[in-house]
Design an enzyme around this catalytic site. Structure first.
Site, PDB file in Angstrom:
ATOM      1  N   GLU A   1      26.694  29.101  24.730  1.00  0.00           N
ATOM      2  CA  GLU A   1      26.006  28.710  25.965  1.00  0.00           C
ATOM      3  C   GLU A   1      26.083  29.834  26.981  1.00  0.00           C
ATOM      4  O   GLU A   1      25.141  30.085  27.725  1.00  0.00           O
ATOM      5  CB  GLU A   1      26.632  27.436  26.536  1.00  0.00           C
ATOM      6  CG  GLU A   1      25.978  26.951  27.810  1.00  0.00           C
ATOM      7  CD  GLU A   1      26.515  25.621  28.287  1.00  0.00           C
ATOM      8  OE1 GLU A   1      26.574  25.419  29.511  1.00  0.00           O
ATOM      9  OE2 GLU A   1      26.856  24.772  27.440  1.00  0.00           O
TER      10      GLU A   1
ATOM     11  N   SER B   1      31.798  26.053  29.757  1.00  0.00           N
ATOM     12  CA  SER B   1      31.710  25.796  28.321  1.00  0.00           C
ATOM     13  C   SER B   1      31.163  27.022  27.600  1.00  0.00           C
ATOM     14  O   SER B   1      30.091  27.523  27.943  1.00  0.00           O
ATOM     15  CB  SER B   1      30.802  24.602  28.051  1.00  0.00           C
ATOM     16  OG  SER B   1      31.341  23.424  28.596  1.00  0.00           O
TER      17      SER B   1
ATOM     18  N   ARG C   1      20.134  22.468  27.841  1.00  0.00           N
ATOM     19  CA  ARG C   1      20.467  23.849  28.212  1.00  0.00           C
ATOM     20  C   ARG C   1      19.284  24.798  27.976  1.00  0.00           C
ATOM     21  O   ARG C   1      19.451  25.941  27.545  1.00  0.00           O
ATOM     22  CB  ARG C   1      21.706  24.340  27.445  1.00  0.00           C
ATOM     23  CG  ARG C   1      22.941  23.491  27.655  1.00  0.00           C
ATOM     24  CD  ARG C   1      23.366  23.436  29.121  1.00  0.00           C
ATOM     25  NE  ARG C   1      24.510  22.549  29.283  1.00  0.00           N
ATOM     26  CZ  ARG C   1      24.428  21.262  29.645  1.00  0.00           C
ATOM     27  NH1 ARG C   1      23.248  20.711  29.881  1.00  0.00           N
ATOM     28  NH2 ARG C   1      25.503  20.527  29.772  1.00  0.00           N
TER      29      ARG C   1
END
Length: 291
Positions: A284, A214, A164
């Protein structure tokens, strides 16, 4: 020229998958690279914060709004083309579209990303992934606009891809175009894999409610959803924001949630999980503005 590109005081709610947020001071949908460059120069001159928006699937904007410029890369930056096993896609192209076209052309390496509700640019920016597949595995080159307003093209090894993360998040660069190399495979087999994973997403993720995917990154050697569930937080609610009963790493908008509700709930989840397991979760989802 800038005055014709920029709109003022735009509600961000319709532009994000969470359907929350306040008023954005400036909003633009450029139609060309030259217009993007002009907007970049203008933001530097005005000393404005800026954010590049694709489908709005990984962002929450404050109820107080955003004091800078949000650039939406839409239809004018959603072109793609396939040549052999190579795919070239502009930043605004939907990732799902690229996955579908790859499978239609009997190309594998991206099929597990079916269902991710974002764009190629946004996915590349954070190195999106699912079920063990990540974009870094197939990306060959990325074209972006750097902090000096120059268009540069990087090879994969220059992109600093990580979980990420990428050089583009580190440098706050604006992704323009991505080239990928895939592997020939049976389209029939790939469609079966895609359909299986889409069903898995439908069964396990709360797609019936507005959300941003998420909420938290995966901790090393663990899973955010499992940690949240073990802490007894499924169903925890702040205002109209709720930790999903279906998947604990999703916060959903039950209808009428505010951006602050989502922030407050994520803060409480972080605190509770830390108390329960001594692990500090990292968001995130990107939160823009004041919370």
């Amino acid at each position: 020229m800038i005055t014709s590109l920029v709109r003022k005081n735009i509600s961000i709610k319709p532009w994000t998958t969470f359907k929350v947020g306040g008023i954005v001071k400036y909003f633009a949908e450029p139609q060309s690279i030259d217009e993007i460059k002009a907007l970049h120069s203008w933001t530097l001159l005005q000393k404005l914060p800026v954010f590049i928006l694709g489908k709005g699937s990984n962002v929450v904007v404050s109820d107080r709004g955003f004091p800078g410029l949000i650039i939406h890369l839409g239809k004018s930056f959603s072109q793609w083309q396939i040549s052999g096993n190579k795919i070239k896609a502009q930043a605004g192209c939907l990732l799902n579209k690229v996955v579908a076209e790859a499978i239609k052309t009997d190309l594998s390496g991206i099929e597990l990303l079916a269902g991710i509700p974002g764009t190629v640019g946004g996915g590349t920016y954070i190195n999106a992934g699912a079920y063990g597949q990540e974009l870094k595995q197939i990306i060959t080159t990325v074209s972006s606009l750097n902090s000096r307003g120059q268009v540069i093209k990087r090879q994969n090894h220059e992109c600093n891809f990580a979980y990420r993360n990428s050089i583009f998040t580190q440098n706050h660069e604006w992704i323009l175009e991505v080239e990928m190399a895939l592997t020939p495979n049976s389209g029939r087999d790939l469609r079966k894999i895609m359909q299986k994973n889409l069903k898995k997403r439908k069964d396990q993720q709360p797609i019936e409610f507005p959300n941003a995917g998420s909420m938290f990154k995966r901790p090393e050697n663990n899973f955010a959803g499992a940690l949240i569930e073990k802490a007894g937080l499924k169903g925890l609610q702040m205002g109209k924001a709720q930790v999903s009963h279906k998947h604990a790493n999703f916060i959903v908008n039950l209808g009428g949630a505010t951006a602050q509700d989502i922030w407050d709930l994520s803060e409480k989840v972080i605190a509770k999980v830390k108390t329960h397991s001594s692990i500090v979760l990292e968001r995130e989802v990107i939160f823009l503005g004041e919370f």
